[in-house]
Design an enzyme around this catalytic site. Structure first.
Site, PDB file in Angstrom:
ATOM      1  N   GLU A   4     -75.217  11.128  29.145  1.00 30.18           N
ATOM      2  CA  GLU A   4     -76.349  10.538  28.435  1.00 30.18           C
ATOM      3  C   GLU A   4     -76.552   9.071  28.806  1.00 30.18           C
ATOM      4  O   GLU A   4     -77.118   8.299  28.031  1.00 30.18           O
ATOM      5  CB  GLU A   4     -76.152  10.703  26.920  1.00 30.18           C
ATOM      6  CG  GLU A   4     -76.027  12.165  26.494  1.00 30.18           C
ATOM      7  CD  GLU A   4     -75.869  12.332  25.003  1.00 30.18           C
ATOM      8  OE1 GLU A   4     -76.465  11.547  24.243  1.00 30.18           O
ATOM      9  OE2 GLU A   4     -75.147  13.261  24.588  1.00 30.18           O
ATOM     10  N   VAL A   5     -76.077   8.704  29.982  1.00 28.88           N
ATOM     11  CA  VAL A   5     -76.317   7.359  30.513  1.00 28.88           C
ATOM     12  C   VAL A   5     -76.646   7.453  31.996  1.00 28.88           C
ATOM     13  O   VAL A   5     -75.996   8.193  32.728  1.00 28.88           O
ATOM     14  CB  VAL A   5     -75.100   6.422  30.319  1.00 28.88           C
ATOM     15  CG1 VAL A   5     -74.779   6.222  28.857  1.00 28.88           C
ATOM     16  CG2 VAL A   5     -73.878   6.966  31.043  1.00 28.88           C
TER      17      VAL A   5
END
Length: 327
Positions: A153-154
């Site tokens: 999620e980055v």
């Protein structure tokens, strides 16, 4: 050279024959490790509800960081500590035929995980293979996990490189392990778009939650439309899972069981690459009993796959294998 290529083909054929075995009539995958109240791993596996358990999370790695994990009190967290008490539990789960994967990433925290270059991706792949996939003694004891899950999620940078590096290990070591990805449902794909485009992932756990544009908020249309796009995006010989919160408290987009059974699953199961449902997470599932309510409807069919469909799937796997050898 010809002999080496022939040997490579034979190895790849055997590996991809094994890899095909992950396609069956469907089941439930669940994330375990983010709440101590969920119970131990053996209890989850002995419940008979799950076909895949994802250990969450290895949440610190890359760019020179010392790898760390957080299993929410199930074992020691942090650098230089061990979770070897999980070794017998993992082995018991695997003995029951349940695949146990390590999930890397988790909730966004730019200070905890990141890849800085293709070389960094290679280093992380080496770490993951040696410590969790090779059978050598590592943070979880002397276990050989069934694969690695990307819950990223980055940033989007270099996750495709990590997938390729891990794929190299499973193509050259004589042991197939699984790669899975847990992208959010919007298309174009956030964070994991480049990685999924490699077509190296056996399982795709699409998160149909916390994204109102493609999750169940006021009805099923947005979710089902998004599902159809994912069916077209993911190759037919890879497996798609409908990722859901197991309880209203687990995330925006919770689908009542009667809606799931009556509308969502009948539609999802029409896809040739449907394989099941992913739930976030084990603790919420224990509290809400969601898997009990949908389990019998998750299965795609009680009939064996047709000879034609099996032949087609094997052909596709062999074709990909040959391309990797000769192209």
């Amino acid at each position: 050279m010809a002999f080496q290529r022939l040997a490579s083909i034979i190895l790849l054929l055997s590996l991809f024959t094994i890899s095909y075995s992950h396609r069956d009539n469907g089941g439930i995958a669940v994330y375990w490790g983010q709440d101590a109240r969920e119970g131990d791993l053996v209890t989850a596996c002995n419940s008979g509800k799950y076909k895949i358990v994802l250990l969450a999370f290895l949440n610190k790695f890359g760019a020179g960081r010392t790898p760390e994990w957080n299993f929410a009190g199930h074992c020691d967290n942090g650098a230089w500590k061990k979770c070897t008490e999980l070794e017998p539990e993992i082995k018991q789960c695997q003995a029951r035929g349940i695949r146990v994967l390590l999930s890397i990433g988790g909730a966004p925290d730019y200070s905890s995980y990141l890849l800085s270059s293709p070389e960094d991706a290679k280093e992380v792949a080496n770490y993951l293979y040696e410590n969790f996939l090779s059978g050598q003694y590592g943070p979880l004891g002397s276990v050989t996990l069934d694969g690695i899950d990307f819950d990223i999620e980055v940033t989007e940078d270099y996750w495709d490189d990590l997938a390729r590096e891990l794929d190299f290990f499973r193509r050259t070591t004589g042991r197939y392990f699984y790669l899975s990805a847990a992208p959010q449902c919007p298309i174009p794909v956030y964070y994991l778009g480049k990685a999924i485009a490699t077509k190296l992932f056996d399982y795709i756990f699409v998160q149909f939650y916390n994204n109102p544009s493609c999750s169940y908020v006021s009805g099923t249309n947005a979710l089902l439309n998004s599902w159809d796009k994912w069916v077209d995006l993911v190759p037919s010989n890879n497996s798609l899972f409908v990722g859901l919160p197991a309880a209203p408290s687990a995330g925006n987009g919770y689908i009542p069981a009667e809606v799931m059974n009556g509308r969502v699953l009948p539609h999802a199961k029409k896809a040739s690459n449907y394989e099941g449902v992913m739930l976030w997470d084990r603790y919420r599932d224990v509290q809400n009993g969601y898997s009990d309510k949908i389990h019998s409807n998750v299965i795609k069919s009680k009939l064996p796959a047709s000879v034609e469909s099996v032949t087609d799937a094997i052909y596709q796997s062999v074709y990909k294998a040959l391309r990797r050898v000769f192209v």
